[in-house]
Scaffold this active site. Structure first.
Site, PDB file in Angstrom:
ATOM      1  N   THR A 128       0.799  -1.220   0.000  1.00  0.00           N
ATOM      2  CA  THR A 128       0.000   0.000   0.000  1.00  0.00           C
ATOM      3  C   THR A 128       0.841   1.283   0.000  1.00  0.00           C
ATOM      4  O   THR A 128       1.864   1.387   0.685  1.00  0.00           O
ATOM      5  CB  THR A 128      -0.915   0.014   1.244  1.00  0.00           C
ATOM      6  OG1 THR A 128      -1.658  -1.207   1.257  1.00  0.00           O
ATOM      7  CG2 THR A 128      -1.866   1.186   1.228  1.00  0.00           C
ATOM      8  N   GLY A 133      -4.005   2.143  -2.897  1.00  0.00           N
ATOM      9  CA  GLY A 133      -4.599   1.349  -1.819  1.00  0.00           C
ATOM     10  C   GLY A 133      -5.317   0.168  -2.427  1.00  0.00           C
ATOM     11  O   GLY A 133      -4.692  -0.842  -2.767  1.00  0.00           O
ATOM     12  N   ILE A 159       1.861   0.058   6.979  1.00  0.00           N
ATOM     13  CA  ILE A 159       2.449  -1.265   6.851  1.00  0.00           C
ATOM     14  C   ILE A 159       2.594  -1.888   8.235  1.00  0.00           C
ATOM     15  O   ILE A 159       3.243  -1.323   9.117  1.00  0.00           O
ATOM     16  CB  ILE A 159       3.840  -1.162   6.163  1.00  0.00           C
ATOM     17  CG1 ILE A 159       3.687  -0.461   4.801  1.00  0.00           C
ATOM     18  CG2 ILE A 159       4.473  -2.534   6.028  1.00  0.00           C
ATOM     19  CD1 ILE A 159       2.703  -1.122   3.852  1.00  0.00           C
ATOM     20  N   GLY A 244      -3.812 -15.333   2.413  1.00  0.00           N
ATOM     21  CA  GLY A 244      -3.941 -14.178   3.300  1.00  0.00           C
ATOM     22  C   GLY A 244      -5.397 -13.931   3.677  1.00  0.00           C
ATOM     23  O   GLY A 244      -5.709 -13.664   4.839  1.00  0.00           O
ATOM     24  N   ARG A 245      -6.278 -14.032   2.699  1.00  0.00           N
ATOM     25  CA  ARG A 245      -7.702 -13.786   2.963  1.00  0.00           C
ATOM     26  C   ARG A 245      -8.301 -14.882   3.813  1.00  0.00           C
ATOM     27  O   ARG A 245      -9.142 -14.623   4.680  1.00  0.00           O
ATOM     28  CB  ARG A 245      -8.450 -13.655   1.633  1.00  0.00           C
ATOM     29  CG  ARG A 245      -8.114 -12.320   1.025  1.00  0.00           C
ATOM     30  CD  ARG A 245      -8.508 -12.128  -0.397  1.00  0.00           C
ATOM     31  NE  ARG A 245      -7.965 -10.814  -0.786  1.00  0.00           N
ATOM     32  CZ  ARG A 245      -7.616 -10.465  -1.996  1.00  0.00           C
ATOM     33  NH1 ARG A 245      -7.771 -11.324  -2.996  1.00  0.00           N
ATOM     34  NH2 ARG A 245      -7.125  -9.268  -2.230  1.00  0.00           N
ATOM     35  N   ILE A 339     -25.489  -6.709  24.214  1.00  0.00           N
ATOM     36  CA  ILE A 339     -25.900  -7.592  25.314  1.00  0.00           C
ATOM     37  C   ILE A 339     -25.247  -7.151  26.629  1.00  0.00           C
ATOM     38  O   ILE A 339     -25.823  -7.287  27.699  1.00  0.00           O
ATOM     39  CB  ILE A 339     -25.590  -9.062  24.955  1.00  0.00           C
ATOM     40  CG1 ILE A 339     -26.613  -9.520  23.914  1.00  0.00           C
ATOM     41  CG2 ILE A 339     -25.622  -9.971  26.189  1.00  0.00           C
ATOM     42  CD1 ILE A 339     -26.406 -10.896  23.349  1.00  0.00           C
ATOM     43  N   GLY A 341     -24.813  -4.101  27.396  1.00  0.00           N
ATOM     44  CA  GLY A 341     -25.344  -2.802  27.786  1.00  0.00           C
ATOM     45  C   GLY A 341     -24.215  -1.811  27.989  1.00  0.00           C
ATOM     46  O   GLY A 341     -23.207  -1.855  27.279  1.00  0.00           O
ATOM     47  N   GLY A 342     -24.351  -0.933  28.975  1.00  0.00           N
ATOM     48  CA  GLY A 342     -23.361   0.113  29.209  1.00  0.00           C
ATOM     49  C   GLY A 342     -21.968  -0.433  29.439  1.00  0.00           C
ATOM     50  O   GLY A 342     -20.977   0.153  28.982  1.00  0.00           O
ATOM     51  N   GLU A 365      -6.176  -6.417   3.939  1.00  0.00           N
ATOM     52  CA  GLU A 365      -6.130  -7.613   3.078  1.00  0.00           C
ATOM     53  C   GLU A 365      -7.154  -7.497   1.938  1.00  0.00           C
ATOM     54  O   GLU A 365      -7.709  -8.475   1.471  1.00  0.00           O
ATOM     55  CB  GLU A 365      -6.402  -8.864   3.922  1.00  0.00           C
ATOM     56  CG  GLU A 365      -5.662 -10.103   3.446  1.00  0.00           C
ATOM     57  CD  GLU A 365      -4.193 -10.119   3.833  1.00  0.00           C
ATOM     58  OE1 GLU A 365      -3.796  -9.465   4.815  1.00  0.00           O
ATOM     59  OE2 GLU A 365      -3.422 -10.766   3.104  1.00  0.00           O
TER      60      GLU A 365
END
Ligand SMILES: Cc1cc2nc3c(=O)[nH]c(=O)nc-3n(C[C@H](O)[C@H](O)[C@H](O)COP(=O)(O)OP(=O)(O)OC[C@H]3O[C@@H](n4cnc5c(N)ncnc54)[C@H](O)[C@@H]3O)c2cc1C
Lengths: 385, 247
Positions: A128, A133, A159, A244-245, A339, A341-342, A365
């Site tokens: 990149t 990009g 990188i 990689g993916r 789930i 909450g705060g 990636e």
């Protein structure tokens, strides 16, 4: 056609046990601190090297663990359940290990693989740039031919490992008129004259990963530093990105799974209106959907792994896995926060970190838009398969 | 020196367990199986003795248990055992009978050292090592926290309620391991692959020539109440009073 695992089932389960135990005992207890202080846990990485968790699919005669992509997917998910940044280092080393295995000369393999897989040397993978990009063809870095090699100029952005790396695998233009067909990969000594680095970036998530820029100013590149064929670098880089993916897909499943586990536990323990949260059907269905989505993501990831292991076309499969699993990670960690909450919004609660860690999986990636482009291209070219 | 390490497949006590409908056993679906942690320490010690230069000719692991215990034995092979033996049975075997079976195995294997966990974390009996020593009339050092080999004998430091006791015992001998003896390693990925090629023999327990005569019958299992409630106290006196009443 249904593809099956190549090794005995109990080997994969032993591998999962090891990676899970290591993640539970060594990685997860430190995740909060690593995130908060943006630390690079070299001691964890050294231990991972000893356990063969670097270079999972690199053949054992080259110093790897000699396992397959399914095993790699399992390792990545479990490590990421501990902490995604640690898994990402495993993914990075795997990518470089694969590049060297497939395209390195015997001399390059001998010179680099032992140190890289042993984590004596840290690597960076540099594609990149500011102008390049999603559109890799837009990169501007150049390697100009000299009598004894090349002269590298340009810069790389965002990188992973850039602030700490010893060796860079850098994509640069060797034939500026040829677009994709004029790029090559160089193995660059990042301590050489003319190389400099930015300070590390401060990120939203996966904050223990050290990400920054690399600058090359007339860096002398010797003849033997070319990896693979001249001018074929773009294709070589893209060729390992399926793995990689797959890795990022697994890493995403691991983040989502950690979120589900935390949410499930909390829903059983936290009481409101005189009963545990989990006794509300509305939340039960939320948990059920989380489990269903994550299981589907894992199935896609493992299917992509099996395709790679059987040498079947895996471009669309690995893009589907990466795209679906990372979308799942973001959506389901958001549900986990809900789930809680705060509490889920407060630093120090695991799900708060998981939600932040998840976001980048839709971006790096290859962004999920780009993954869809790849899937669509494959669909239009090869039909449904 | 040949070392025998008995290992047991147990339920991970850190995971929630359910009692089965018969009220006398654990619901198998709720069990996450692991190698008994004390046995893992024993195995680690055997491997370390070899690594530290003791003349260890072979490390053999043996388990009495279900066919699925092959997994724990493969795990032991990955950590560094050379060979494994599984005496297969679907039934639980009580400590007295385990020691009888091990005695029979020892008769054919002739190890110089049996190193084992001080207890299994499922029923916490803490008896097999002692029974076995009595049956064989071998010296024993239980609750070991340090083991050294020196020319045909062992120096063992034992953890007792009164402190550390140092003992020396001639071989052959039985050692049972305590928690602080060592920290078991993780088996590296390549070792997991290699373990697949190491010999692992499975034999029905019935064929080992020992008649199992159960001495322990589990009558009932009940969960322990682990819920805790918080009480705020105003003074030390009240704290002491509370402790006296409830602790
Ligand atoms: C934490 C982190 C670590 C990274 N590590 C590395 C690394 O180690 N090595 C490396 O080389 N790079 C690395 N990257 C870079 C990363 O791969 C890029 O950020 C990514 O590929 C996207 O490029 P970009 O940021 O320039 O976005 P852009 O390409 O500018 O995209 C912006 C948006 O437009 C969308 N978009 C762009 N083109 C299209 C199109 N044709 N159709 C539809 N939508 C489109 C994108 O999907 C995205 O949503 C890292 C980035 C981060 C943040």
């Amino acid at each position: 056609m249904l593809l099956g695992p190549k090794l005995d089932a109990d080997i994969y389960s032993s591998i999962r046990d090891l990676a899970r135990k290591f993640a539970n005992e060594v990685i997860r207890p430190r995740a909060e601190e690593l995130d908060r202080d943006e630390l690079f846990p070299i001691e964890i990485f050294t231990q991972m090297a000893e356990l063969g968790l670097f270079g999972v699919t690199v053949p054992d005669e080259l110093g790897g663990s000699g396992l397959d992509c399914l095993a790699y997917a399992i390792v990545m998910e479990e490590l990421s359940r501990g902490y995604a940044s640690v898994a990402d280092q495993c993914g990075l080393v795997e990518l470089i290990g694969t590049l060297l295995t497939k395209h390195g000369t015997p001399d390059q393999q001998q010179a680099y693989l032992p140190e890289i897989l042993g984590f004596k040397k840290k690597v960076a993978y540099g594609i990149t740039e500011a102008e390049g990009g999603s559109d890799v063809a837009g990169i501007r870095s150049t390697a100009a031919r000299t009598e004894s090699g090349w002269l590298l100029n340009g810069s790389k952005l965002w990188i992973n490992n850039a602030p700490v790396a010893d060796i860079g695998f850098v994509l640069a233009r060797t034939d500026p008129d040829q677009g994709h067909r004029g790029m090559s990969i160089f193995i660059v000594d990042l301590h050489a004259k003319g190389v400099s680095r930015s300070p590390k970036e401060h990120k939203m998530g996966q904050r223990s990963s050290q990400v920054g820029a690399l600058f090359f100013d007339d860096v002398v590149i010797p003849e033997n530093a070319l990896l693979g064929e001249l001018d074929r670098g773009f294709y070589i880089m893209m060729g390992v990105l399926e793995k990689g993916r797959l890795g990022i897909g697994s890493l995403s499943v691991g983040i989502a799974q950690a979120g589900l586990e935390a949410a499930l536990e909390y829903a059983k323990v936290r009481k409101q209106f005189g009963k545990p949260l989990a006794e509300n059907q509305g939340l039960q269905w939320m948990l059920a959907d989380m489990a269903k989505e994550i299981t589907a993501a894992r199935a896609l990831v493992q299917q992509a792994a099996l395709k790679l292991d059987h040498g079947a076309p895996a471009t669309a499969a690995s893009s589907m896995a990466k795209c679906f699993a990372s979308d799942t990670a973001v959506a389901q960690t958001a549900n986990a926060v809900q789930i809680f909450g705060g509490s889920g919004y407060i630093r120090g609660f695991e799900v708060e970190r998981l939600y932040r860690d998840a976001k980048i999986t839709q971006i790096y990636e290859g962004t999920n838009q780009i993954q869809r482009t790849i899937i669509a291209r494959d669909l239009l070219k090869n039909g449904i398969r | 020196m040949k070392i025998l390490v008995p290992v047991k497949r147990v339920a991970d006590a850190a995971q929630p367990l359910r009692i089965a409908a018969d009220g006398r056993s654990i619901d198998g679906d709720s069990v996450v199986p692991i190698i008994n942690p004390f046995d893992a320490i024993a195995l680690e010690e055997a491997v370390r003795l070899r690594e530290k230069g003791a003349d260890v000719s072979e490390i053999v692991v043996v388990s009495i248990g279900p066919a699925t215990a092959e997994k724990e034995l493969r795990g032991a092979l990955a950590v560094g055992a050379d060979r494994a033996l599984l005496l297969e049975t679907k039934k639980a075997v009580d400590p007295w009978n385990v020691s009888a079976v091990l005695q029979a195995i020892i008769a054919s294997e002739s190890p110089d050292l049996v190193i084992m966990g001080k207890q299994a974390v499922d029923d916490d009996s803490n008896q097999v090592g002692q029974f076995l020593a009595a049956r064989l009339n071998w010296p024993q050092a239980t609750f070991a926290s340090n083991v050294e080999v020196a020319e045909g004998s062992l120096s063992v430091r034992r953890e007792t309620d009164r402190g550390i006791e140092s003992t020396r015992l001639p071989l052959p001998a039985i050692v049972t391991c305590d928690l602080r003896l060592n920290e078991p390693r993780y088996a590296p990925l390549p070792a997991i692959l290699k373990a697949k090629r190491k010999p692992l023999e499975v034999r029905p327990l019935a064929e080992c020539g020992v008649t199992i005569e159960p001495r322990v019958e589990v009558v009932a299992l009940e969960p322990v109440d682990t819920s805790r409630s918080c009480v705020m106290v105003e003074s030390i006196d009240e704290l002491v009073k509370q402790l006296k009443q409830t602790a």
